[in-house]
Design a protein around this motif. Structure first.
Motif, PDB file in Angstrom:
ATOM      1  N   MET A 324      41.459  35.803  80.008  1.00  0.00           N
ATOM      2  CA  MET A 324      42.424  35.012  80.781  1.00  0.00           C
ATOM      3  C   MET A 324      43.717  34.560  79.960  1.00  0.00           C
ATOM      4  O   MET A 324      43.363  34.278  78.692  1.00  0.00           O
ATOM      5  N   TRP A 325      44.806  34.522  80.525  1.00  0.00           N
ATOM      6  CA  TRP A 325      45.894  33.808  79.890  1.00  0.00           C
ATOM      7  C   TRP A 325      45.822  32.469  80.625  1.00  0.00           C
ATOM      8  O   TRP A 325      45.509  32.333  81.936  1.00  0.00           O
ATOM      9  N   SER A 326      46.417  31.325  79.913  1.00  0.00           N
ATOM     10  CA  SER A 326      46.295  30.202  80.643  1.00  0.00           C
ATOM     11  C   SER A 326      47.768  29.272  80.098  1.00  0.00           C
ATOM     12  O   SER A 326      48.213  29.564  79.013  1.00  0.00           O
ATOM     13  N   ALA A 372      52.364  38.939  77.711  1.00  0.00           N
ATOM     14  CA  ALA A 372      51.673  37.711  77.511  1.00  0.00           C
ATOM     15  C   ALA A 372      51.936  36.829  78.960  1.00  0.00           C
ATOM     16  O   ALA A 372      52.988  36.400  78.868  1.00  0.00           O
ATOM     17  N   LEU A 373      50.997  36.467  79.464  1.00  0.00           N
ATOM     18  CA  LEU A 373      51.255  35.487  80.621  1.00  0.00           C
ATOM     19  C   LEU A 373      50.978  33.978  80.436  1.00  0.00           C
ATOM     20  O   LEU A 373      50.661  33.368  81.522  1.00  0.00           O
ATOM     21  N   ALA A 408      43.795  29.809  84.978  1.00  0.00           N
ATOM     22  CA  ALA A 408      44.280  30.940  84.587  1.00  0.00           C
ATOM     23  C   ALA A 408      45.579  31.557  85.037  1.00  0.00           C
ATOM     24  O   ALA A 408      45.978  31.370  86.238  1.00  0.00           O
ATOM     25  N   THR A 409      46.482  31.849  84.438  1.00  0.00           N
ATOM     26  CA  THR A 409      47.773  32.783  84.961  1.00  0.00           C
ATOM     27  C   THR A 409      47.856  33.974  84.820  1.00  0.00           C
ATOM     28  O   THR A 409      48.616  34.566  85.098  1.00  0.00           O
ATOM     29  N   GLY A 410      46.676  34.768  84.431  1.00  0.00           N
ATOM     30  CA  GLY A 410      46.700  36.226  84.492  1.00  0.00           C
ATOM     31  C   GLY A 410      45.680  36.779  83.398  1.00  0.00           C
ATOM     32  O   GLY A 410      44.844  36.141  82.785  1.00  0.00           O
ATOM     33  N   HIS A 411      45.763  38.192  83.319  1.00  0.00           N
ATOM     34  CA  HIS A 411      44.602  38.756  82.130  1.00  0.00           C
ATOM     35  C   HIS A 411      45.327  39.621  81.295  1.00  0.00           C
ATOM     36  O   HIS A 411      46.360  40.139  81.448  1.00  0.00           O
TER      37      HIS A 411
END
Length: 456
Positions: A324-326, A372-373, A408-411
């Motif tokens: 997870m990106w956050s 990169a999210l 989470a904002t993405g993976h």
């Protein structure tokens, strides 16, 4: 008897195994490093020994109407290379590594692993941002972006890729860089397991070798995760780009058996004096009296760093992982992740949380699909040994990611659990990058010869 060709078809230098062959199942299971082996079964597996084998396999797949999956030899927790039907093209045998010290470049095959690459480059006083685990091959690692060693100075590993050699879906051998086939080159730097060509070589830009790698580390009870994060984030502002800072939240400390959070700062410096100066912001810790243990300014080496990674991610174990990106600060994320890891059914499970996993230097973020999210990044790993514990550990992994999902904002495509939801792949890229990838797939592989991303 080993077979080096297809029935009534093309001969190859490497190995060909088809369903029904005596050693098919053994070869099939070795295609996934994870002890959890998907049941998916390709019709044929080609273990390429040369670029010519790759070309032959692609032509054979085209003539037989077989879809192609690719494998280089990384961890790939969800087993993307294994698909039902079609042809699995194993590139792990392409391990040539040619270093040009004059231009500070190297040409490497997709099967070269980090533990091989590092010493070969070190002979010339050079280095590259290889993966954190020495057994990971560069192929899938670079195609997925590559979050490796010394990210503050070097960015994602794919930023150091200057060109690739590839076989496209129409059976053509091409060179790709910023000038020749720039669209395909853009996709090769980040598309991951959905890339629509077979890369046979990468040309890498190298860096001067750091000669004084040094670490400072603290181990705290996991209940201190929030407090430690607040101090570490303040200290991180003062750290130079050559210091890699990361947290590991572990279900059980080997010494005490209790859940812990370990903060490690690794300086990739050129002298002990420089390393000590760089690590100054974390050397004096106001929370030191709460630490279970600590080490300060400890000289280390790439061999030792790889040994540490092997301890965290041992071979012959069963794994489930997700990413997870956050946009949330680590002071928010770490306490929640600490609560989750304390409930893990396996004492071997952990959560990795790098601080600034890829440099924000704009010069390192041009012309690549890799996205990169968020400002923060975390990877929970369920790690166990007994097949009877599969359900409990996978459930913990899924519940952990679901709990964190609102933040989470993405993976990250390299380690995302693509079997968890059909949106995992798309949410591993910015909307514009995803649209461009879909367009380029239609352009370069209109018949869908290469498998796209694995889905549930």
């Amino acid at each position: 008897m080993e077979r080096h060709g297809f029935d009534g078809g093309i001969a190859v230098e490497g190995r060909v195994v088809e369903q029904g062959d005596a050693d098919y199942e053994h070869i099939r299971t070795t295609m996934v490093w994870n002890g959890v082996k998907p049941t998916r079964q390709p019709d044929v597996i080609v273990r390429a020994a040369s670029e010519r084998d790759v070309l032959a396999a692609v032509h054979l797949a085209r003539s037989r109407g077989l879809r192609v999956a690719l494998r280089s030899g990384g961890h790939n927790w969800c087993g993307s290379p294994l698909r039902d039907g079609g042809l699995l093209l194993d590139l792990s045998g392409l391990r040539e590594c040619v270093v040009d010290p004059q231009t500070r470049t190297a040409t490497v095959g997709p099967g070269v692993i980090g533990r091989e690459l590092v010493p070969k480059l070190a002979r010339y006083g050079l280095a590259f941002s290889s993966g954190h685990c020495g057994s990971v091959a560069v192929g899938g690692y670079l195609l997925s972006g590559g979050l490796g060693w010394d990210p503050g100075r070097w960015g994602p590993a794919c930023a150091g890729v200057r060109g690739i050699e590839a076989v496209t879906a129409d059976g053509t051998q091409v060179h790709c860089d910023l000038v020749e086939h720039p669209d395909l080159f853009w996709a090769a730097r980040g598309a991951g397991p959905g890339f629509f060509a077979a890369v046979t070589a990468f040309r890498l830009a190298l860096h001067p070798l750091s000669t004084a790698i040094t670490t400072t580390a603290y181990v705290f009870p996991v209940t201190e995760a929030g407090t430690v994060a607040r101090w570490a984030m303040d200290a991180a502002v003062e750290l130079p780009p050559g210091v890699e800072l990361s947290f590991v939240l572990a279900a059980a400390d080997p010494g005490t058996g209790q859940p812990v959070v370990t903060l490690t700062a690794t300086a990739f410096a050129d002298s002990t004096t420089e390393a000590a100066d760089w690590l100054g912001p974390v050397r004096v810790c106001p929370l030191a009296d709460r630490a279970l243990s600590h080490q300060t300014d400890e000289p280390t080496s790439m061999d030792a760093l790889y040994a540490g990674s092997t301890t965290l991610w041992p071979e012959n174990h069963r794994y489930a992982a997700d990413t997870m990106w956050s946009s949330e600060d680590l002071t928010t994320l770490l306490p929640r992740l600490g609560t989750a890891v304390a409930t893990a059914p396996s004492a071997k499970s952990l959560v990795l949380v790098p601080v600034a996993p890829a440099s924000r230097n704009p010069a390192l973020w041009q012309d690549m699909a890799f996205s990169a999210l968020g400002e923060s990044y975390a990877v929970p790993y369920a790690i166990w040994t007994d097949p009877d514990d599969d359900e409990a550990n996978v459930r913990w992994l899924r519940e952990t990611t679901e709990t964190m999902a609102p933040l989470a904002t993405g993976h990250y495509i390299a380690e995302a659990d693509l079997t968890a939801a059909p949106t995992r792949a798309e949410r591993s890229f910015t909307p514009s990058a995803w649209q461009r990838l879909c367009h380029l797939r239609t352009e370069f592989d209109p018949q869908g010869l290469f498998h796209s991303y694995l889905t549930p």
